[in-house]
Design a protein around this motif. Structure first.
Motif, short mmCIF file in Angstrom:
data_model
loop_
_atom_site.label_atom_id
_atom_site.label_comp_id
_atom_site.label_asym_id
_atom_site.label_seq_id
_atom_site.Cartn_x
_atom_site.Cartn_y
_atom_site.Cartn_z
N LEU A 102 0.79 -1.39 -0.09
CA LEU A 102 -0.01 0.03 0.00
C LEU A 102 0.81 1.27 -0.06
O LEU A 102 1.50 1.44 0.88
CB LEU A 102 -0.88 0.32 1.16
N MET A 103 0.63 2.00 -1.03
CA MET A 103 1.45 3.27 -1.06
C MET A 103 0.19 4.38 -0.62
O MET A 103 -0.87 4.52 -1.10
CB MET A 103 1.88 3.62 -2.33
N LEU A 106 -0.66 11.88 -0.23
CA LEU A 106 -1.39 12.93 0.11
C LEU A 106 -1.29 14.18 -0.75
O LEU A 106 -0.44 14.79 -0.77
CB LEU A 106 -1.19 13.52 1.52
N ARG A 111 3.20 19.86 -6.43
CA ARG A 111 4.01 18.67 -6.63
C ARG A 111 3.26 17.10 -6.53
O ARG A 111 3.20 16.28 -7.17
CB ARG A 111 5.43 18.53 -5.55
N ARG A 115 2.21 14.22 -9.27
CA ARG A 115 2.79 12.89 -9.17
C ARG A 115 1.64 12.02 -9.23
O ARG A 115 1.75 10.92 -9.68
CB ARG A 115 3.34 12.75 -7.73
N ILE B 88 1.39 10.55 9.64
CA ILE B 88 1.78 10.05 8.39
C ILE B 88 1.64 11.76 7.75
O ILE B 88 2.52 11.88 6.78
CB ILE B 88 0.45 9.48 7.69
N VAL B 89 0.80 12.64 7.99
CA VAL B 89 0.82 13.83 7.57
C VAL B 89 2.18 14.55 7.61
O VAL B 89 2.81 15.08 6.60
CB VAL B 89 -0.25 14.78 8.16
N THR B 92 4.79 12.61 5.33
CA THR B 92 4.48 12.97 3.85
C THR B 92 4.74 14.51 3.47
O THR B 92 5.33 14.64 2.39
CB THR B 92 3.00 13.06 3.58
N LEU B 95 8.69 13.86 2.70
CA LEU B 95 8.72 13.13 1.52
C LEU B 95 8.26 13.76 0.23
O LEU B 95 8.72 13.49 -1.15
CB LEU B 95 7.91 11.57 1.85
N GLU B 96 7.18 14.57 0.22
CA GLU B 96 6.75 15.24 -0.93
C GLU B 96 7.77 16.16 -1.47
O GLU B 96 7.77 16.21 -2.87
CB GLU B 96 5.61 16.19 -0.53
N GLU B 97 8.57 16.48 -0.82
CA GLU B 97 10.09 17.24 -1.49
C GLU B 97 10.91 16.28 -2.22
O GLU B 97 11.83 16.80 -3.07
CB GLU B 97 10.70 18.15 -0.55
N THR B 98 10.90 15.11 -2.07
CA THR B 98 11.79 13.91 -2.55
C THR B 98 10.88 13.39 -3.65
O THR B 98 9.83 13.46 -3.92
CB THR B 98 12.37 13.21 -1.71
N ASP B 99 11.87 12.36 -4.29
CA ASP B 99 11.27 11.42 -5.35
C ASP B 99 10.83 10.13 -4.69
O ASP B 99 10.66 9.04 -5.27
CB ASP B 99 12.06 11.46 -6.47
N LEU B 100 10.88 10.26 -3.34
CA LEU B 100 10.52 8.80 -2.68
C LEU B 100 9.11 8.70 -2.23
O LEU B 100 8.26 9.57 -2.01
CB LEU B 100 11.18 8.70 -1.56
N GLU B 101 8.61 7.52 -2.69
CA GLU B 101 7.00 7.29 -2.42
C GLU B 101 6.97 6.64 -0.88
O GLU B 101 8.01 6.11 -0.57
CB GLU B 101 6.70 6.11 -3.18
N LEU B 102 5.68 6.60 -0.30
CA LEU B 102 5.62 6.10 0.95
C LEU B 102 4.86 5.04 1.02
O LEU B 102 3.70 4.98 0.48
CB LEU B 102 4.86 7.32 1.69
N MET B 103 5.29 4.00 1.33
CA MET B 103 4.37 2.61 1.68
C MET B 103 4.29 2.55 3.09
O MET B 103 4.86 2.90 4.09
CB MET B 103 5.27 1.58 1.05
#
Lengths: 343, 343
Positions: A102-103, A106, A111, A115, B88-89, B92, B95-103
């Motif tokens: 699960l990804m 938000l 940006r 995505r 999580i907020v 996120t 992470l939003e500033e990077t190219d990483l996804e969050l699982m």
DNA sequence: TTGAAAGCGCTAACAA
DNA sequence: TTGTTAGCGCTTTCAA
């Protein structure tokens, strides 16, 4: 043995004395493998602690092995909410039975939106669960057209997606309003939610329907914004415009809390002068003064069913949309048997 | 043109009239590309709407492009909690500033645990943020030994991880207890949290320290379990064993709510007879009767800093652990200026 | 600065 | 029922 090199399928095949494709077949339990070979491979897998490389598999199969739960909203604070947490729990409980990860996205910043759009275009997920929290979200339409399977949580205000799971907001609002009628109220007002959200309009409709059926006036309306302060302001306006009201259906508990405060400040007793019903059954609803009668919706089930529906979709079947029932939770803000213990 | 075939790097290269490797260099803005070619590639990317295939890239680079937030707990209901949503907020937003996804992984079932273990062993994520909610979690030790970068949210009770972000539970508890001392209470009890959780033991320590400094007795202790009912039971036991108590520091707001109920039923006024301080500052704390004085912790910052720390780690640097400050939020359960508006 | 070519670990089409 | 082989789309030496 090199300690840091990961174990590959080749290692397994070699260890088991079979070809790589045979090993692959066993791993994906495909047919055309003799029991002897199968067992040998299984043993090798166990001995070596082999775990398939997800990236390689994804590349070869053109399947990502992950679905995303995307929340699109203007204000990131929307997510700092138990609602959202419960949805995730529901979703996870279903996905745990599968091999899907699960990804969570938000999508609030530009940006994030980009995505999500790219993900939809380029199929970087096997499916998407989308909860769009504000009206007229371009993402929603984009998602509906994408060839990635998409399930909506709730319905956007402006269109009806093909696949969605929603709480019965309209029915719940009807339930709430009917309850007010049933306890003898006749001048029933409402504080609505944001009218650019599906839940906002649906709850308003439910209110109207119930009053129409009862033959009562549905004109005591002020539009709120789902916040506590907004609920307070709306209540004040309602009192000013319709001082005769004897009940109010408030489209969210947060707003109801604000409304209770204003009612108390105005010297109105609840439920003596004014009966109040909220919506959502948040944790605080049990602890307001008086405790708040409200409509409870099955939030975990929402997540649960969204995930189920997405799985159905990815497996090629066609699910039908789902509306989950809500129910009335009666507390002291409408039933005056015991108004307050300390009274 | 084939409408459904995704755009590949080859397409871009061909369109720009350069080699694939040149295109690749531009995409990853590596050096050794002439400005002319770079521009041509960029234009082609734009025209074609090229987005790199994450799986292929992951396979080639041996980097997944995703980090995981893993919550390990016995009871899945633990997650249906605003705390979790706020973390999580926070995560996120970084992470939003990077190219990483969050699982997100909720490791509660055996299956979930296994998956998390495998992930740790086989490096199927570039990093892990782990919040372990119960004592002596084998996952925690496993994570600490893994060669995947791991950041802990909170500290397990049994050992101190190398990299963690934690709220200052001990300091917060001290703050709470000192406050009770400051308002003149002398027989201060506590209801602790679960002693197999870091937050439970740390808050208990803070209570003890504050009383030691004040030269007061720290013997009025009952152990709770962080639940509302448990808090109620603990309060009842406390009243039975130490009927003279004039204040109680309760290690969570949920428990404090249970305690308030029991106090009221026992005919004790708050804060008249007994002053009460909670911990966490949950939304409901403002709405209890009386509103609850409590310790607020920066939950979003916790997520924020965990993500930051993980990024530091993945970039090869060595961060130092972080303890985030907590603060006292004073409400009517300790300050009797206005005990209750309706009084 | 450039491009050719090898290879990441896996699956799947094909031939045996 | 088996194994061989050719990719999936990308990065990255290496030689030019």
């Amino acid at each position: 043995m090199n300690p840091s090199r990961p174990v590959t399928l080749d290692d397994v095949a070699r260890r088991a004395g079979v070809s790589r494709s045979a090993a692959s077949r066993v791993i994906n339990n495909a047919p055309h493998v003799s029991k002897a070979k199968r067992d040998a491979v299984l043993r090798a897998v166990h001995d070596l602690g082999y775990v398939p490389n997800a990236s390689a598999r994804a590349l070869a199969t053109n399947q990502v092995g992950a679905v995303v739960l995307a929340l699109s909203a203007e204000d990131p604070q929307v997510f700092a909410d138990p609602f959202f947490a419960e949805v995730i729990v529901g979703v996870t409980s279903v996905l745990e039975e599968t091999d899907l990860e699960l990804m969570v996205m938000l999508a609030t910043s530009a940006r994030g939106q980009t995505r999500l759009e790219q993900l939809l275009r380029t199929r970087q997920a096997d499916g998407v669960m989308l909860m769009s929290m504000h009206g007229d979200d371009p993402i929603a339409r984009l998602a509906e057209q994408s060839d990635v399977p998409v399930v909506f949580g709730g319905r956007p205000v402006n269109f009806e997606p093909r696949y969605y799971v929603d709480a019965d907001n309209r029915g719940g609002a009807r339930l709430a309003t009917e309850h007010l009628v049933a306890i003898g109220r006749r001048r029933i007002a409402t504080i609505t939610g944001r009218m650019d959200e599906g839940a906002g309009t649906a709850r308003y409709k439910g209110y109207q329907e119930a009053l129409a059926v009862a033959g009562l006036d549905a004109g005591r309306v002020v539009h709120g914004d789902f916040t506590e302060d907004g609920g307070g302001r709306a209540m004040a306006e309602l009192l000013a415009r319709h001082p005769d009201l004897d009940a109010v259906f408030v489209a969210s508990d947060q707003m109801a809390i604000g409304a209770l405060r204003v009612l108390k400040d105005a010297g109105k007793s609840v439920p003596g002068h004014v009966a109040v019903v909220g919506f959502n059954d948040i944790a605080t609803a049990r602890h307001t003064a008086p405790p708040l009668t409200t409509i409870s919706q099955p939030i975990q089930s929402l997540g649960h069913e969204m995930a189920r529906m997405l799985l159905t979709l990815t497996s090629g079947d066609t699910p039908s949309p789902l509306i989950l029932p809500t129910r009335l939770v009666q507390r002291a803000s409408t039933t005056s048997t015991i108004t307050a213990r300390s009274a």
